[in-house]
Design an enzyme around this catalytic site. Structure first.
Site, short mmCIF file in Angstrom:
data_model
loop_
_atom_site.label_atom_id
_atom_site.label_comp_id
_atom_site.label_asym_id
_atom_site.label_seq_id
_atom_site.Cartn_x
_atom_site.Cartn_y
_atom_site.Cartn_z
N ASP A 265 6.14 0.60 6.62
CA ASP A 265 4.84 0.15 6.45
C ASP A 265 4.24 1.67 5.79
OD1 ASP A 265 2.23 -0.35 6.59
OD2 ASP A 265 1.91 0.00 8.70
N GLU B 112 -4.93 1.94 2.61
CA GLU B 112 -4.99 0.60 3.26
C GLU B 112 -5.28 1.07 4.91
OE1 GLU B 112 -3.82 -2.54 6.19
OE2 GLU B 112 -2.74 -0.49 5.95
N GLU B 113 -4.45 2.17 5.29
CA GLU B 113 -4.30 2.67 6.73
C GLU B 113 -5.68 2.99 7.41
OE1 GLU B 113 -2.16 1.60 8.48
OE2 GLU B 113 -0.09 1.66 7.48
N ASP C 137 3.18 -6.26 3.47
CA ASP C 137 2.79 -5.57 4.24
C ASP C 137 3.01 -5.87 5.67
OD1 ASP C 137 1.64 -3.24 5.29
OD2 ASP C 137 -0.45 -3.65 5.05
N HIS D 155 0.95 -1.16 -0.11
CA HIS D 155 0.08 -0.01 0.04
C HIS D 155 0.94 1.40 0.03
CE1 HIS D 155 0.19 1.02 4.29
NE2 HIS D 155 0.13 -0.44 4.55
ZN LIG Z 1 0.53 -1.36 6.42
#
Ligand SMILES: [Zn+2]
Length: 470
Positions: free
Chosen positions: A296, A330-331, A358, A284
Protein backbone atom coordinates in the site's frame (compact mmCIF):
# COMPACT_ATOMS: atom_id res chain seq x y z
CA UNK A 1 -33.76 -12.90 -53.58
CA UNK A 2 -31.02 -15.46 -53.97
CA UNK A 3 -28.59 -12.66 -54.89
CA UNK A 4 -29.57 -10.70 -51.79
CA UNK A 5 -28.95 -13.74 -49.60
CA UNK A 6 -25.50 -14.23 -51.10
CA UNK A 7 -24.64 -10.56 -50.53
CA UNK A 8 -25.90 -10.72 -46.96
CA UNK A 9 -23.96 -13.92 -46.37
CA UNK A 10 -20.81 -12.29 -47.73
CA UNK A 11 -21.29 -9.28 -45.47
CA UNK A 12 -21.82 -11.47 -42.40
CA UNK A 13 -18.84 -13.68 -43.21
CA UNK A 14 -16.74 -10.59 -43.83
CA UNK A 15 -17.75 -9.15 -40.48
CA UNK A 16 -17.16 -12.45 -38.72
CA UNK A 17 -13.72 -12.74 -40.29
CA UNK A 18 -12.87 -9.18 -39.35
CA UNK A 19 -14.02 -9.80 -35.77
CA UNK A 20 -11.91 -12.96 -35.66
CA UNK A 21 -8.86 -11.11 -36.96
CA UNK A 22 -9.25 -8.27 -34.44
CA UNK A 23 -9.65 -10.69 -31.60
CA UNK A 24 -6.59 -12.67 -32.78
CA UNK A 25 -4.62 -9.44 -32.95
CA UNK A 26 -5.75 -8.52 -29.44
CA UNK A 27 -4.94 -11.98 -28.10
CA UNK A 28 -1.44 -11.72 -29.59
CA UNK A 29 -0.97 -8.29 -28.03
CA UNK A 30 -2.03 -9.51 -24.58
CA UNK A 31 0.33 -12.46 -24.93
CA UNK A 32 3.20 -10.10 -25.77
CA UNK A 33 2.34 -7.87 -22.77
CA UNK A 34 2.24 -10.74 -20.26
CA UNK A 35 5.40 -12.27 -21.70
CA UNK A 36 7.34 -9.02 -21.45
CA UNK A 37 6.11 -8.40 -17.90
CA UNK A 38 6.97 -11.89 -16.67
CA UNK A 39 10.31 -12.17 -18.47
CA UNK A 40 11.63 -8.61 -18.34
CA UNK A 41 9.27 -6.71 -16.02
CA UNK A 42 10.71 -3.81 -14.09
CA UNK A 43 8.02 -3.36 -11.44
CA UNK A 44 9.81 -5.53 -8.87
CA UNK A 45 13.15 -3.69 -9.27
CA UNK A 46 11.45 -0.35 -8.77
CA UNK A 47 9.60 -1.67 -5.73
CA UNK A 48 12.87 -2.95 -4.27
CA UNK A 49 14.31 0.56 -4.46
CA UNK A 50 11.19 2.34 -3.16
CA UNK A 51 10.83 -0.09 -0.24
CA UNK A 52 14.38 -0.97 0.70
CA UNK A 53 16.39 2.08 -0.34
CA UNK A 54 13.78 4.70 0.53
CA UNK A 55 11.24 3.10 2.91
CA UNK A 56 7.93 4.38 4.36
CA UNK A 57 6.77 7.50 2.50
CA UNK A 58 4.47 9.44 4.80
CA UNK A 59 3.23 12.70 3.25
CA UNK A 60 5.49 15.62 4.06
CA UNK A 61 8.45 13.39 4.99
CA UNK A 62 11.93 13.36 3.48
CA UNK A 63 11.26 9.84 2.21
CA UNK A 64 8.18 11.02 0.32
CA UNK A 65 10.31 13.64 -1.42
CA UNK A 66 12.99 11.06 -2.19
CA UNK A 67 10.29 8.88 -3.78
CA UNK A 68 9.10 11.83 -5.90
CA UNK A 69 12.64 12.41 -7.15
CA UNK A 70 13.37 8.73 -7.74
CA UNK A 71 10.20 7.91 -9.67
CA UNK A 72 10.57 11.08 -11.78
CA UNK A 73 14.12 10.07 -12.73
CA UNK A 74 13.04 6.51 -13.53
CA UNK A 75 10.15 7.71 -15.71
CA UNK A 76 12.58 9.99 -17.53
CA UNK A 77 14.62 6.91 -18.49
CA UNK A 78 11.61 5.36 -20.27
CA UNK A 79 11.67 7.75 -23.22
CA UNK A 80 8.18 9.11 -22.62
CA UNK A 81 7.06 12.31 -24.35
CA UNK A 82 6.78 14.29 -21.11
CA UNK A 83 7.60 13.78 -17.44
CA UNK A 84 6.81 16.45 -14.86
CA UNK A 85 6.01 17.20 -11.24
CA UNK A 86 2.68 18.72 -10.23
CA UNK A 87 2.96 20.73 -6.99
CA UNK A 88 0.51 19.98 -4.17
CA UNK A 89 0.38 21.14 -0.55
CA UNK A 90 0.16 18.19 1.85
CA UNK A 91 -0.39 17.73 5.58
CA UNK A 92 2.66 16.91 7.68
CA UNK A 93 1.92 14.66 10.65
CA UNK A 94 4.79 12.97 12.46
CA UNK A 95 4.66 10.00 14.80
CA UNK A 96 7.56 10.94 17.06
CA UNK A 97 8.96 8.40 19.52
CA UNK A 98 7.55 4.89 19.49
CA UNK A 99 4.30 4.65 21.44
CA UNK A 100 4.10 2.74 24.71
CA UNK A 101 1.14 1.12 26.40
CA UNK A 102 0.13 -1.31 29.13
CA UNK A 103 -2.92 -2.72 30.81
CA UNK A 104 -2.87 -2.53 34.64
CA UNK A 105 -5.01 -5.16 36.32
CA UNK A 106 -3.94 -4.41 39.91
CA UNK A 107 -1.46 -2.15 41.71
CA UNK A 108 1.83 -2.72 39.86
CA UNK A 109 0.45 -5.62 37.81
CA UNK A 110 0.88 -4.66 34.18
CA UNK A 111 1.16 -6.23 30.75
CA UNK A 112 2.52 -4.38 27.75
CA UNK A 113 0.16 -3.82 24.82
CA UNK A 114 1.07 -3.28 21.15
CA UNK A 115 -0.31 0.04 20.00
CA UNK A 116 0.40 2.81 17.50
CA UNK A 117 -0.98 6.31 17.12
CA UNK A 118 -3.66 6.81 14.48
CA UNK A 119 -2.67 9.19 11.69
CA UNK A 120 -3.67 12.73 12.58
CA UNK A 121 -4.05 12.04 16.29
CA UNK A 122 -2.83 14.43 18.97
CA UNK A 123 -0.25 13.31 21.52
CA UNK A 124 -1.04 12.17 25.05
CA UNK A 125 0.16 14.40 27.91
CA UNK A 126 3.94 14.02 28.42
CA UNK A 127 3.52 11.57 31.26
CA UNK A 128 1.05 9.51 29.24
CA UNK A 129 -2.60 8.87 29.94
CA UNK A 130 -4.10 6.33 32.33
CA UNK A 131 -7.81 5.68 32.81
CA UNK A 132 -10.55 3.07 33.14
CA UNK A 133 -11.88 1.56 29.96
CA UNK A 134 -15.33 1.35 28.39
CA UNK A 135 -15.56 -1.23 25.62
CA UNK A 136 -18.02 -0.65 22.77
CA UNK A 137 -18.60 -2.23 19.39
CA UNK A 138 -20.18 0.70 17.58
CA UNK A 139 -20.64 4.45 17.48
CA UNK A 140 -24.34 3.85 18.23
CA UNK A 141 -23.45 1.97 21.41
CA UNK A 142 -21.29 4.93 22.39
CA UNK A 143 -24.29 7.24 21.94
CA UNK A 144 -26.50 5.00 24.07
CA UNK A 145 -23.96 4.93 26.91
CA UNK A 146 -23.72 8.75 26.95
CA UNK A 147 -21.58 11.06 29.11
CA UNK A 148 -22.44 9.44 32.45
CA UNK A 149 -20.70 6.19 31.44
CA UNK A 150 -17.94 7.68 29.32
CA UNK A 151 -16.68 10.86 30.97
CA UNK A 152 -13.05 10.55 32.13
CA UNK A 153 -12.57 7.13 30.52
CA UNK A 154 -10.77 5.62 27.56
CA UNK A 155 -13.19 4.25 24.97
CA UNK A 156 -12.15 0.91 23.47
CA UNK A 157 -13.73 0.29 20.04
CA UNK A 158 -13.63 -3.45 19.46
CA UNK A 159 -15.88 -4.40 16.56
CA UNK A 160 -13.89 -6.93 14.49
CA UNK A 161 -13.85 -7.10 10.69
CA UNK A 162 -16.41 -9.66 9.53
CA UNK A 163 -14.63 -12.89 8.67
CA UNK A 164 -17.58 -14.26 6.69
CA UNK A 165 -17.32 -11.63 3.94
CA UNK A 166 -15.40 -12.82 0.88
CA UNK A 167 -14.80 -9.22 -0.19
CA UNK A 168 -12.42 -8.13 2.57
CA UNK A 169 -12.70 -4.48 1.54
CA UNK A 170 -16.36 -4.73 2.48
CA UNK A 171 -15.35 -6.04 5.91
CA UNK A 172 -12.92 -3.12 6.21
CA UNK A 173 -15.60 -0.64 5.14
CA UNK A 174 -17.88 -2.09 7.81
CA UNK A 175 -15.41 -1.29 10.61
CA UNK A 176 -13.40 1.74 9.66
CA UNK A 177 -15.91 4.24 11.10
CA UNK A 178 -14.53 3.31 14.53
CA UNK A 179 -11.04 4.39 13.51
CA UNK A 180 -12.06 7.43 11.47
CA UNK A 181 -14.72 8.98 13.71
CA UNK A 182 -14.28 7.22 17.05
CA UNK A 183 -12.20 9.95 18.73
CA UNK A 184 -14.45 12.77 17.57
CA UNK A 185 -17.57 11.02 18.86
CA UNK A 186 -16.05 9.80 22.14
CA UNK A 187 -14.66 13.27 22.91
CA UNK A 188 -18.19 14.68 22.77
CA UNK A 189 -19.09 12.48 25.76
CA UNK A 190 -15.98 13.47 27.73
CA UNK A 191 -13.73 10.48 26.98
CA UNK A 192 -10.02 11.17 27.57
CA UNK A 193 -8.70 8.90 24.80
CA UNK A 194 -9.63 6.05 22.49
CA UNK A 195 -8.17 2.67 21.56
CA UNK A 196 -9.34 1.04 18.32
CA UNK A 197 -9.06 -2.62 17.38
CA UNK A 198 -6.75 -2.85 14.35
CA UNK A 199 -8.45 -3.32 10.97
CA UNK A 200 -6.99 -6.80 10.51
CA UNK A 201 -8.70 -10.15 9.88
CA UNK A 202 -5.81 -12.09 11.40
CA UNK A 203 -4.91 -12.40 15.08
CA UNK A 204 -1.37 -11.07 15.48
CA UNK A 205 0.71 -8.49 17.33
CA UNK A 206 0.86 -5.71 14.74
CA UNK A 207 -1.09 -2.52 15.39
CA UNK A 208 -2.46 -0.99 12.15
CA UNK A 209 -2.53 2.77 11.78
CA UNK A 210 -4.73 4.76 9.39
CA UNK A 211 -6.43 8.09 8.99
CA UNK A 212 -8.74 9.55 11.63
CA UNK A 213 -10.52 12.87 11.85
CA UNK A 214 -11.64 15.19 14.62
CA UNK A 215 -14.04 16.89 12.23
CA UNK A 216 -14.88 20.37 13.50
CA UNK A 217 -13.89 19.58 17.10
CA UNK A 218 -11.89 22.53 18.53
CA UNK A 219 -8.21 21.80 19.30
CA UNK A 220 -8.83 21.96 23.07
CA UNK A 221 -11.39 19.11 22.86
CA UNK A 222 -9.23 16.69 20.81
CA UNK A 223 -8.28 13.42 22.51
CA UNK A 224 -5.47 11.02 21.62
CA UNK A 225 -6.36 8.00 19.49
CA UNK A 226 -4.41 4.78 19.01
CA UNK A 227 -4.84 1.37 17.37
CA UNK A 228 -4.19 -1.85 19.26
CA UNK A 229 -3.13 -5.19 17.72
CA UNK A 230 -5.87 -7.82 17.31
CA UNK A 231 -4.19 -10.15 19.85
CA UNK A 232 -4.06 -7.40 22.44
CA UNK A 233 -7.60 -6.26 21.63
CA UNK A 234 -8.79 -9.79 22.44
CA UNK A 235 -6.68 -9.85 25.60
CA UNK A 236 -7.98 -6.47 26.76
CA UNK A 237 -11.58 -7.46 26.05
CA UNK A 238 -11.26 -10.79 27.88
CA UNK A 239 -9.57 -9.18 30.87
CA UNK A 240 -12.20 -6.44 31.05
CA UNK A 241 -14.84 -9.14 31.52
CA UNK A 242 -12.99 -10.35 34.65
CA UNK A 243 -11.68 -6.98 35.89
CA UNK A 244 -13.93 -4.17 34.62
CA UNK A 245 -12.05 -1.60 36.74
CA UNK A 246 -8.65 -2.26 35.08
CA UNK A 247 -6.61 0.71 33.86
CA UNK A 248 -5.22 1.27 30.41
CA UNK A 249 -2.13 3.41 29.94
CA UNK A 250 -0.73 4.83 26.73
CA UNK A 251 1.80 7.41 25.70
CA UNK A 252 2.30 8.82 22.23
CA UNK A 253 4.19 11.85 20.91
CA UNK A 254 2.73 12.52 17.48
CA UNK A 255 2.28 16.03 16.16
CA UNK A 256 0.80 17.91 13.21
CA UNK A 257 2.95 20.62 11.56
CA UNK A 258 1.92 23.19 8.96
CA UNK A 259 1.32 21.88 5.42
CA UNK A 260 4.35 21.46 3.17
CA UNK A 261 4.78 21.36 -0.60
CA UNK A 262 5.03 18.00 -2.29
CA UNK A 263 4.25 16.64 -5.76
CA UNK A 264 2.32 14.26 -7.96
CA UNK A 265 4.68 12.63 -10.46
CA UNK A 266 3.33 12.43 -14.00
CA UNK A 267 4.63 10.84 -17.21
CA UNK A 268 2.91 10.87 -20.61
CA UNK A 269 2.97 9.17 -23.98
CA UNK A 270 1.17 11.66 -26.20
CA UNK A 271 -1.65 10.13 -28.24
CA UNK A 272 -1.16 9.65 -31.99
CA UNK A 273 -4.82 10.14 -32.95
CA UNK A 274 -6.47 11.83 -29.96
CA UNK A 275 -3.69 13.75 -28.16
CA UNK A 276 -6.30 15.73 -26.23
CA UNK A 277 -8.09 12.71 -24.81
CA UNK A 278 -6.43 11.30 -21.71
CA UNK A 279 -6.31 7.83 -20.26
CA UNK A 280 -4.48 7.58 -16.95
CA UNK A 281 -3.11 4.78 -14.82
CA UNK A 282 -1.84 5.30 -11.31
CA UNK A 283 -1.29 4.49 -7.68
CA UNK A 284 -0.29 6.55 -4.66
CA UNK A 285 3.31 7.34 -3.87
CA UNK A 286 2.80 8.18 -0.21
CA UNK A 287 2.36 5.45 2.40
CA UNK A 288 2.09 5.10 6.16
CA UNK A 289 5.31 5.15 8.11
CA UNK A 290 5.25 1.87 10.07
CA UNK A 291 6.36 -0.49 7.28
CA UNK A 292 7.72 0.54 3.89
CA UNK A 293 4.35 0.61 2.12
CA UNK A 294 5.20 -2.17 -0.35
CA UNK A 295 1.62 -3.36 -0.82
CA UNK A 296 0.00 0.00 0.00
CA UNK A 297 0.74 1.38 -2.44
CA UNK A 298 4.28 0.80 -3.65
CA UNK A 299 2.86 -2.07 -5.72
CA UNK A 300 0.34 0.18 -7.50
CA UNK A 301 3.01 2.79 -8.20
CA UNK A 302 5.49 0.42 -9.83
CA UNK A 303 2.79 -1.48 -11.74
CA UNK A 304 1.51 1.81 -13.17
CA UNK A 305 5.03 2.85 -14.17
CA UNK A 306 5.47 -0.51 -15.87
CA UNK A 307 2.25 -0.05 -17.88
CA UNK A 308 3.92 2.73 -19.87
CA UNK A 309 7.18 0.80 -20.15
CA UNK A 310 5.31 -2.31 -21.37
CA UNK A 311 3.39 -0.32 -23.98
CA UNK A 312 6.67 1.01 -25.33
CA UNK A 313 8.45 -2.36 -25.17
CA UNK A 314 5.70 -4.11 -27.11
CA UNK A 315 5.97 -1.43 -29.80
CA UNK A 316 2.42 -0.20 -29.31
CA UNK A 317 1.54 3.36 -30.39
CA UNK A 318 -1.37 4.63 -28.29
CA UNK A 319 -4.11 6.63 -30.00
CA UNK A 320 -5.01 8.50 -26.81
CA UNK A 321 -2.56 10.29 -24.54
CA UNK A 322 -1.64 7.77 -21.84
CA UNK A 323 -0.43 9.13 -18.52
CA UNK A 324 0.99 7.48 -15.47
CA UNK A 325 0.09 9.51 -12.37
CA UNK A 326 1.78 8.80 -9.04
CA UNK A 327 -0.46 10.55 -6.56
CA UNK A 328 0.82 12.12 -3.35
CA UNK A 329 -1.09 11.99 -0.05
CA UNK A 330 -3.84 9.42 -0.58
CA UNK A 331 -3.51 8.14 2.98
CA UNK A 332 -4.13 11.24 5.03
CA UNK A 333 -5.71 13.85 2.82
CA UNK A 334 -6.21 12.84 -0.83
CA UNK A 335 -4.61 16.15 -1.75
CA UNK A 336 -2.82 14.67 -4.78
CA UNK A 337 -5.98 13.17 -6.28
CA UNK A 338 -7.89 16.39 -5.72
CA UNK A 339 -5.09 18.57 -7.14
CA UNK A 340 -4.82 16.41 -10.26
CA UNK A 341 -8.57 16.62 -10.94
CA UNK A 342 -8.62 20.40 -10.28
CA UNK A 343 -5.78 20.96 -12.75
CA UNK A 344 -7.47 18.73 -15.32
CA UNK A 345 -10.61 20.87 -15.07
CA UNK A 346 -8.67 24.15 -15.19
CA UNK A 347 -6.79 23.03 -18.29
CA UNK A 348 -9.97 21.56 -19.82
CA UNK A 349 -8.19 18.22 -20.28
CA UNK A 350 -10.66 15.63 -21.46
CA UNK A 351 -10.10 12.54 -19.31
CA UNK A 352 -11.97 9.53 -20.68
CA UNK A 353 -10.50 6.65 -18.68
CA UNK A 354 -8.68 6.23 -15.36
CA UNK A 355 -7.35 3.04 -13.80
CA UNK A 356 -5.92 2.76 -10.29
CA UNK A 357 -4.07 -0.04 -8.52
CA UNK A 358 -4.39 0.42 -4.77
CA UNK A 359 -5.49 -2.94 -3.38
CA UNK A 360 -2.11 -4.61 -2.83
CA UNK A 361 0.34 -6.43 -5.07
CA UNK A 362 -1.39 -9.82 -4.88
CA UNK A 363 -2.49 -12.11 -7.73
CA UNK A 364 -4.78 -10.11 -10.00
CA UNK A 365 -8.34 -11.40 -10.40
CA UNK A 366 -9.81 -8.62 -12.55
CA UNK A 367 -11.23 -5.14 -12.24
CA UNK A 368 -14.15 -3.27 -10.81
CA UNK A 369 -15.66 -0.49 -12.90
CA UNK A 370 -17.50 2.72 -12.28
CA UNK A 371 -19.09 3.48 -15.66
CA UNK A 372 -22.29 3.45 -17.70
CA UNK A 373 -23.97 0.37 -19.20
CA UNK A 374 -22.64 0.85 -22.74
CA UNK A 375 -19.03 0.93 -21.60
CA UNK A 376 -19.52 -1.92 -19.18
CA UNK A 377 -20.94 -4.12 -21.89
CA UNK A 378 -17.99 -3.33 -24.22
CA UNK A 379 -15.57 -4.17 -21.39
CA UNK A 380 -17.39 -7.43 -20.65
CA UNK A 381 -16.96 -8.47 -24.28
CA UNK A 382 -13.17 -8.53 -23.68
CA UNK A 383 -13.42 -11.11 -20.90
CA UNK A 384 -12.45 -14.11 -23.13
CA UNK A 385 -9.14 -12.35 -23.95
CA UNK A 386 -8.22 -12.37 -20.24
CA UNK A 387 -9.22 -15.97 -19.60
CA UNK A 388 -5.79 -17.51 -20.35
CA UNK A 389 -4.35 -15.32 -17.56
CA UNK A 390 -6.96 -16.43 -15.00
CA UNK A 391 -8.46 -12.94 -14.94
CA UNK A 392 -12.21 -13.31 -14.56
CA UNK A 393 -13.53 -10.67 -12.18
CA UNK A 394 -15.27 -7.86 -14.10
CA UNK A 395 -17.82 -6.21 -11.84
CA UNK A 396 -19.42 -2.84 -11.36
CA UNK A 397 -18.23 -1.21 -8.16
CA UNK A 398 -15.63 1.19 -6.82
CA UNK A 399 -12.44 2.18 -8.62
CA UNK A 400 -9.77 4.03 -6.61
CA UNK A 401 -9.61 6.90 -4.13
CA UNK A 402 -7.12 9.02 -6.10
CA UNK A 403 -9.02 8.87 -9.40
CA UNK A 404 -12.41 9.39 -7.70
CA UNK A 405 -12.24 13.22 -8.04
CA UNK A 406 -12.09 12.78 -11.87
CA UNK A 407 -15.58 11.28 -11.88
CA UNK A 408 -17.91 12.95 -14.34
CA UNK A 409 -20.48 11.88 -16.88
CA UNK A 410 -19.05 9.57 -19.52
CA UNK A 411 -15.68 8.78 -17.91
CA UNK A 412 -14.79 5.16 -17.21
CA UNK A 413 -13.11 4.61 -13.84
CA UNK A 414 -11.57 1.26 -12.94
CA UNK A 415 -9.67 -0.38 -10.10
CA UNK A 416 -7.39 -3.42 -10.35
CA UNK A 417 -8.83 -6.14 -8.12
CA UNK A 418 -6.20 -8.53 -6.82
CA UNK A 419 -6.98 -11.38 -4.45
CA UNK A 420 -7.70 -9.52 -1.21
CA UNK A 421 -7.74 -12.35 1.34
CA UNK A 422 -4.34 -11.45 2.87
CA UNK A 423 -4.31 -7.73 2.17
CA UNK A 424 -5.45 -6.70 5.63
CA UNK A 425 -2.71 -8.81 7.25
CA UNK A 426 -0.37 -6.02 6.09
CA UNK A 427 -2.47 -2.92 5.48
CA UNK A 428 -1.01 0.15 7.31
CA UNK A 429 1.14 -2.04 9.57
CA UNK A 430 4.84 -2.59 10.28
CA UNK A 431 4.83 -5.84 8.27
CA UNK A 432 3.82 -4.14 4.98
CA UNK A 433 7.32 -4.67 3.62
CA UNK A 434 9.02 -5.76 0.40
CA UNK A 435 9.27 -9.43 1.39
CA UNK A 436 5.45 -9.59 1.61
CA UNK A 437 5.14 -8.91 -2.15
CA UNK A 438 5.58 -11.75 -4.63
CA UNK A 439 7.45 -10.79 -7.80
CA UNK A 440 5.35 -12.89 -10.14
CA UNK A 441 2.03 -11.73 -8.69
CA UNK A 442 3.15 -8.10 -8.96
CA UNK A 443 4.14 -8.59 -12.61
CA UNK A 444 0.88 -10.33 -13.48
CA UNK A 445 -0.90 -7.26 -12.08
CA UNK A 446 1.17 -4.89 -14.24
CA UNK A 447 0.42 -6.98 -17.35
CA UNK A 448 -3.29 -7.12 -16.54
CA UNK A 449 -3.45 -3.34 -16.18
CA UNK A 450 -1.49 -2.81 -19.41
CA UNK A 451 -3.87 -5.15 -21.25
CA UNK A 452 -6.91 -3.14 -20.15
CA UNK A 453 -5.24 0.14 -21.12
CA UNK A 454 -4.41 -1.35 -24.53
CA UNK A 455 -8.02 -2.45 -25.11
CA UNK A 456 -9.51 0.83 -23.89
CA UNK A 457 -7.11 2.75 -26.13
CA UNK A 458 -7.79 0.55 -29.15
CA UNK A 459 -11.60 0.56 -28.92
CA UNK A 460 -12.11 3.89 -27.15
CA UNK A 461 -14.62 4.90 -24.54
CA UNK A 462 -18.25 4.65 -25.63
CA UNK A 463 -19.36 8.14 -24.88
CA UNK A 464 -21.23 10.54 -27.08
CA UNK A 465 -19.81 13.58 -25.25
CA UNK A 466 -16.16 12.61 -25.68
CA UNK A 467 -16.56 11.19 -29.17
CA UNK A 468 -17.88 14.46 -30.52
CA UNK A 469 -15.12 16.49 -28.83
CA UNK A 470 -11.99 15.24 -30.55
ZN1 LIG B 1 -3.57 2.73 -0.48
Amino acid sequence: MKKLLVVLLLIFTGQALEAQNTSEKDAAMLEAIYKESLLNGNSYNWLDHLSNKIGGRLSGSINAQKAVQYTKEELEKLGLDRVWLQPVMVPKWVRGLKEYSFMETGPGVTSVMNICALGGSVATPNAGLKANVVEVTSLEELDSLGSKNIKGKIVFFNRPMRADLIQTFEAYGGCVDQRYSGAKQAAKYGAVGIVVRSMNLRNDDFPHTGAMSYGDLPASKRIPACAISTNDANKLSNTLKLIPELNFYFKQNCKTYPDVESHNVIGEITGSTYPNKYMIVGGHLDSWDLGDGSHDDGAGVVQSMDVLRLLKKTGYTPKHSIRVVLFMNEENGLRGGNAYATQATLKAENHVFALESDSGGFTPRGFSFDCDAANFSQIQSWQPLFKPYLIHYFEKGGSGADIGPLKKEGIVLAGLRPDSQRYFDYHHAENDTFDAVNKRELELGAATMTSLIYLMDTYGVKNSLTQIKK
